[in-house]
Design a protein around this motif. Structure first.
Motif, short mmCIF file in Angstrom:
data_model
loop_
_atom_site.label_atom_id
_atom_site.label_comp_id
_atom_site.label_asym_id
_atom_site.label_seq_id
_atom_site.Cartn_x
_atom_site.Cartn_y
_atom_site.Cartn_z
N PHE A 1 0.82 -1.21 0.00
CA PHE A 1 0.00 0.00 0.00
C PHE A 1 0.85 1.26 0.00
N HIS A 2 1.97 1.26 0.71
CA HIS A 2 2.80 2.45 0.83
C HIS A 2 3.80 2.60 -0.32
N ASN A 3 3.87 1.62 -1.22
CA ASN A 3 4.75 1.70 -2.39
C ASN A 3 3.90 1.65 -3.65
N PRO A 4 3.35 2.77 -4.07
CA PRO A 4 2.38 2.75 -5.18
C PRO A 4 2.96 2.27 -6.51
N THR A 5 4.27 2.38 -6.71
CA THR A 5 4.86 1.95 -7.98
C THR A 5 5.19 0.47 -7.97
#
Length: 610
Positions: free
Chosen positions: A54-58
């Motif tokens: 969730f915290h790493n959108p890429t």
């Protein structure tokens, strides 16, 4: 020759049609030509897009990289446009049967016996807060794979006692109005979870339920829910505060120029004109001993810059990026980009950069001809590579990282070929055409003053007059006019929020251009006042220095305002932000140079100099 021209025009036409189809979506996220009316019990496919932390959108992966239930007839991938592929979307069919207006109390997807490898995959996903994204009738929906329960104690063994739970049942709540799908939400059942903390093998039953209910929201307004965040009162207040802050900066700079620069220039004009009259009335007089400051440079101020080939290419590309940005804003303001237009902005950027290459070639060629350049081939190559070259190097590294991670951010080979053909068949030919038109246009650099054969010496300058200090001063004020808005942009691009107030963003963009032009003109005058005639590159660097401040904000946002982590996410974040900041550097550098050129021409045309 005619056949080649016909092929080129055909390729441009086909690409334009593809781009038009991609943005020919109304604000509801559906094609203008598609039928979005359904009958009761009609099957509507639920597509799974991607999963990832969730915290790493890429850092996203294909949905079936996790051992979920697969369709009994095999996976079917949905055809996607260029922008969707660039965003890492990979839509694939799922075994969920969400028929229109048919409630489902409890339906079993499949029963699986998860081996140790599958359980480790799910453990990693749950521990890293993996989410999934799906699309139902072009409506996005998100959910989490599982949850982590941590013990209340904070002892040294607290981490080893945390428990990992996998969600095995999802409930879909869908709204409809007449024959249209309006809204979809998904939730997990906390009573139907499986503890996967330590088991080596586990039998799991995946299931789902569906509830339909009627709503009064009309089909034309179904995407409004995704833009409500931008229009919350507290957020609107912050946006308007940002504009007021930027306007105050513009007024202060304008007042500064009016009270300081114009007043000083007026006194200079009077003194220099009177000195010129006295000198012309005295036979055999030598140079005016009172002549000092910027007029003292009249024989050097229009001396062409060093590396004029590179300089003209960077200015030309800056004009191209400025044109592209204005076109993007025009499309946004007329509503071409709805709140969740998958890849719409990326497609517009690729297409507009390709078709505006002629502006870069023409502007660069025009300046290069005025600078009396002769290496036209190298000028055209520089125009084509001064921006695309760094982008290619960055993309090659990041795409390799994505391939190693097996992420959906890695572009397929076919997409890479399409982008290369786009550059080779549209971008490069238009840049060459612009350069040829500029070369054949009769033009010359009409300087108000003649340039001497030998350049005059430049006096020793204090540290605050040198390039580095000037760049800091030039970049700080324009950055201060936009930094509040930057947070919302970063939260959209590198987060899960939506930015839809394009009108406010356009106002801030115009203010950014004005502040950049004002501060660059002011610093150019101060540079000439200390008898430093090297203003060409200095004005470009000062105008573009805001890009360096934006990149500094990128570092601050990553360290302080976000929870991103990992090598892949950091590589994509800093790599593509570097590309964007470089684009800002070229665009604002061109704006600063153009404003300074007009200013320098004006002040030297207003005085008498030989």
């Amino acid at each position: 020759m005619k056949l080649q021209t016909l092929r080129f025009c055909l390729f441009v036409a086909l690409f334009s049609i593809a781009f038009a189809e991609e943005i020919s979506l109304d604000k509801n996220g559906r094609s203008l030509l598609a039928d979005n009316s359904f009958k009761k019990n009609q099957h509507i496919m639920l597509y799974a897009n991607k999963v990832g932390p969730f915290h790493n959108p890429t850092e996203t992966y294909q949905y079936y990289n996790l051992p979920f239930c697969q369709p009994p007839n095999g996976k079917q991938y949905k055809l996607e446009y260029l922008g969707e592929v660039l965003e890492g979307d990979r839509l694939v069919s799922t075994p969920y049967k969400l028929d229109f207006r048919r409630d489902v109390d409890h339906e079993v997807l499949c029963s699986k016996k998860l081996k140790d490898k599958d359980l480790n995959t799910f453990r990693n996903a749950v521990e890293n807060d993996y989410y999934f994204q799906m699309f139902y009738n072009d409506l996005p929906v998100w959910g989490f794979i599982g949850k982590v329960e941590k013990p209340s104690s904070h002892g040294s063994d607290a981490k080893s006692h945390k428990r990992l739970f996998l969600f095995t049942h999802f409930h879909f709540d869908i709204s409809y109005n007449d024959s249209n799908v309006i809204e979809i939400n998904v939730s997990s059942d906390p009573k139907k979870t499986v503890d996967i903390t330590s088991e080596a093998e586990l039998a799991v039953e995946f299931s789902y339920s569906v509830t339909w209910h009627e709503t009064s929201i009309v089909f034309e307004d179904r995407m409004d829910r995704y833009s409500r965040y931008s229009f919350l009162p507290q957020h609107l207040e912050i946006h308007w505060f940002s504009i007021i802050n930027s306007c105050i900066i513009v007024l202060l700079l304008t007042g500064f120029l009016a009270t300081i620069l114009l007043r000083v220039l007026k006194n200079d004009f009077v003194r220099f004109t009177r000195g010129g009259d006295e000198e012309s009335s005295s036979a055999g007089a030598l140079d005016d001993p009172d002549e000092s400051g910027w007029k003292h440079l009249h024989a050097d101020v229009f001396r062409f810059p060093r590396y004029s080939n590179l300089f003209s290419a960077m200015v030309g590309v800056g004009y191209q990026i400025l044109t592209m940005a204005l076109c993007i804003f025009a499309l946004a303001l007329i509503g071409a980009f709805y709140p969740y237009n998958r890849g719409g902005i990326l497609s517009a950027c690729v297409f507009l950069y390709a078709v505006t290459a002629g502006i870069a070639g023409y502007a660069s060629g025009l300046y290069y001809k005025q600078f009396e350049g002769a290496a036209w081939v190298s000028n055209v190559l520089l125009v084509s590579l001064v921006f695309c070259g760094p982008v290619l190097l960055c993309f090659s590294f990041l795409n390799t990282v994505a391939i190693v991670y097996r992420s959906t951010a890695a572009l397929p080979f076919g997409t890479i070929v399409i982008i290369f053909l786009l550059w080779a068949l549209i971008t490069f030919p238009l840049a060459v055409l612009g350069g040829v038109l500029a070369k054949n246009r009769p033009t010359e650099f009409s300087a108000p003053c003649r340039t001497s054969k030998y350049p005059r010496d430049i006096p020793t300058l204090p540290w605050y007059r040198r390039t580095l200090a000037q760049l800091v001063m030039a970049g700080f004020l324009p950055f201060s006019a936009i930094y509040i808005e930057l947070y919302y942009i970063f939260a959209t691009v590198w987060g899960h929020k939506f930015y839809t107030i394009y009108s406010i963003l356009f106002i801030v963009f115009v203010i950014l251009l004005l502040v950049t032009a004002f501060i660059t003109v002011a610093l150019t005058y101060f540079q000439l006042a200390v008898e430093d005639h090297r203003w060409w590159w200095q004005s470009f660097l000062c105008g573009g220095s805001t890009g360096l401040f934006i990149y500094g904000y990128c570092i601050y946002y990553y360290k302080v305002r976000s929870d991103m982590s990992g090598f892949m996410q950091a590589s994509f974040y800093f790599g593509y932000n570097a590309v964007v900041c470089y684009a800002f550097f070229l665009m604002l550098g061109a704006v600063g140079f153009r404003a300074s050129l007009l200013f320098v021409r004006h002040i030297y045309r207003a005085i008498k100099c030989e």
